[in-house]
Design an enzyme around this catalytic site. Structure first.
Site, mmCIF file in Angstrom:
data_model
loop_
_atom_site.group_PDB
_atom_site.id
_atom_site.type_symbol
_atom_site.label_atom_id
_atom_site.label_comp_id
_atom_site.label_asym_id
_atom_site.label_seq_id
_atom_site.Cartn_x
_atom_site.Cartn_y
_atom_site.Cartn_z
ATOM 1 N N GLY A 123 29.239 33.124 39.296
ATOM 2 C CA GLY A 123 28.332 32.459 38.353
ATOM 3 C C GLY A 123 28.221 33.152 37.005
ATOM 4 N N ALA B 47 31.318 36.783 43.459
ATOM 5 C CA ALA B 47 32.735 36.771 43.827
ATOM 6 C C ALA B 47 33.131 37.978 44.668
ATOM 7 C CB ALA B 47 33.600 36.699 42.578
ATOM 8 N N GLN C 248 38.183 34.878 36.643
ATOM 9 C CA GLN C 248 38.390 34.945 35.182
ATOM 10 C C GLN C 248 39.122 33.711 34.644
ATOM 11 O OE1 GLN C 248 36.942 37.093 33.263
ATOM 12 N NE2 GLN C 248 36.409 38.787 34.618
ATOM 13 N N CYS D 244 33.449 47.434 36.327
ATOM 14 C CA CYS D 244 33.257 48.171 37.578
ATOM 15 C C CYS D 244 33.851 49.570 37.501
ATOM 16 C CB CYS D 244 33.910 47.457 38.739
ATOM 17 S SG CYS D 244 33.831 45.706 38.630
HETATM 18 N N1 PLP Z 1 37.061 39.188 40.605
HETATM 19 C C1 PLP Z 1 37.300 39.371 39.293
HETATM 20 C C2 PLP Z 1 38.652 39.062 38.736
HETATM 21 C C3 PLP Z 1 36.287 39.845 38.460
HETATM 22 O O1 PLP Z 1 36.526 40.028 37.168
HETATM 23 C C4 PLP Z 1 35.014 40.142 39.035
HETATM 24 C C5 PLP Z 1 33.940 40.727 38.208
HETATM 25 O O2 PLP Z 1 34.155 41.596 37.405
HETATM 26 C C6 PLP Z 1 34.821 39.917 40.398
HETATM 27 C C7 PLP Z 1 35.874 39.441 41.155
HETATM 28 C C8 PLP Z 1 33.497 40.201 41.066
HETATM 29 O O3 PLP Z 1 32.575 39.205 40.720
HETATM 30 P P1 PLP Z 1 31.005 39.385 40.994
HETATM 31 O O4 PLP Z 1 30.482 40.239 39.872
HETATM 32 O O5 PLP Z 1 30.460 37.990 40.969
HETATM 33 O O6 PLP Z 1 30.843 40.023 42.313
#
Ligand code: PLP
Length: 378
Positions: free
Chosen positions: A201, A70, A180, A324
């Site tokens: 995923g 994402a 989410q 993160c």
């Molecule tokens: N958007 C949201 C709301 C998320 O919680 C996350 C992951 O923590 C992401 C985007 C990023 O997803 P990905 O880990 O697949 O890059």
């Protein structure tokens, strides 16, 4: 035995996904771009998942593009969609509580001269659809709003906001980071009035490093990777076939009982909040109508990391904020109106498919014991 309550950070891949990945690595290893039999088999497997994901959000499979997750989907949607074509619109509307993969992409555009409006929650922690709509004008190129906030579970009024915006400004692009909410809160892209939707995923019991971006037909997005022209030129690079197949298996497994799981999560949340209410001085930061899968609380006087380690000793895994942020103070929680003391002691508990009542009872007990021993020690 461990108790895993950090499912907003990542989920344990389901058996179906693990098996599908193994089988694919073992026997479907062709490159989808190859013209021979093995290539065609791989392409068929990829397209099957495209169809399956399309079905879950009522989207044309041709509008589903696979990405590395994402983060990439969000970057592609935000950075690839604005500044294209003739008339230059230079305003973007979003919120102050988006995931960094949207927010930092927006900052890049700000550096290039775009005006970015980030709507902050009001004093009750809400962002109304009216405020979002009112922030949009005829100069707005894009509105990007997440479906469910990853730190508090707050459900954004995406449907009403995007519907209102499209009625007033049909040319304004709409993007929703639905990470989410996917496989938890059913939605159709048309009901969301979304031109672009990001999915991941590993938040849905699938593998990491795979995601998808829905892009409505007719919307032109500039690619950010160049090469072999895969994914109709939008995302060059050999498709990650095993992980795509794994994500597909997870989608198939989870889409069977979305509503039942939601009700169960609601019951678990209610039960946990009742237990927590019996403890002195614990603040619940998530609203009652937030996604039941994410519960944010604070235990003033005990810093998040200290509590995390205390619970870890008991095999209970939760987080202090988003994965993160790695210990940094959450600007999102601040935007939701939390004072420093509540931000410093915030805990995110995120439920998953395998969460049971006993897990949350053990957590509540652990928090109670931490209060007794850590606050006494001060
Ligand atoms: N958007 C949201 C709301 C998320 O919680 C996350 C992951 O923590 C992401 C985007 C990023 O997803 P990905 O880990 O697949 O890059």
């Amino acid at each position: 035995m461990s108790i895993y309550l950090d499912n907003a950070a990542t989920t344990k891949p389901c058996r179906e996904a693990v098996k599908a990945i193994y089988d694919c690595l073992d026997s479907n290893y062709g490159n989808p771009s190859s013209l021979h039999h093995e290539g065609v088999r791989a392409q068929i497997a990829v397209d099957e998942v495209r169809k399956m994901i399309g079905r879950t959000i009522a989207a044309d499979p041709e509008c589903i593009y696979f990405t590395s997750g994402a983060t990439e989907s969000n970057n592609l949607a935000v950075l690839g969609s604005v500044g294209n074509g003739g008339k230059k619109k230079n305003r973007i509307v979003s919120t102050a509580v988006e995931h960094p993969s949207v927010d930092r992409a927006l900052s890049r555009l700000e550096e290039k001269g775009f005006e970015v409006v980030r709507i902050a929650p009001d004093k009750n922690g809400n962002i109304s659809h009216e405020r979002i709509i009112n922030a949009v004008d005829s100069n707005t190129a894009l509105v990007s709003i997440m479906l469910v906030n990853n730190e508090t579970g707050y459900i954004m009024p995406v449907r009403r906001a995007f519907y209102g915006i499209k009625k007033l400004y049909p040319g304004c692009l709409t993007h929703c980071d639905a990470v989410q909410g996917y496989m938890k809160i059913p939605f159709k892209v048309s009901e969301l009035s979304a031109d672009m939707v990001s999915l991941s995923g590993h938040k849905i019991c699938g593998p990491k490093g795979i995601g998808a971006l829905y892009v409505r037909k007719g919307i032109h997005i500039k690619p950010r990777t160049f090469g072999g022209g895969q994914e109709k030129g939008l995302r060059s690079g050999t498709e990650n076939v095993p992980m795509i197949v794994g994500m597909g298996a997870a989608v198939k497994a989870l889409s069977r009982d979305i509503n039942e799981r939601y009700s169960k999560a609601q019951e678990l949340k209610a039960m946990f909040l009742k237990k927590i209410s019996e403890l002195e001085n614990v603040t619940v930061n998530s609203s009652e109508d937030a996604s039941p899968y994410i519960i944010n609380i604070s235990v003033p006087g005990i810093r998040s990391e200290i509590m995390l380690h205390f619970l870890e000793e008991r095999g209970i895994y939760i987080s202090s904020g988003s994965a993160c942020s790695k210990g940094e103070k959450s600007s999102v929680l601040k935007s939701f109106g939390l004072c420093d003391e509540l931000v410093d002691s915030a805990l995110r508990i995120s439920l998953g498919r395998e969460t049971i009542g006993a897990d949350l009872s053990a957590l509540a007990e652990g928090i109670g014991d931490a209060r007794k021993s850590l606050l006494k020690a001060k």
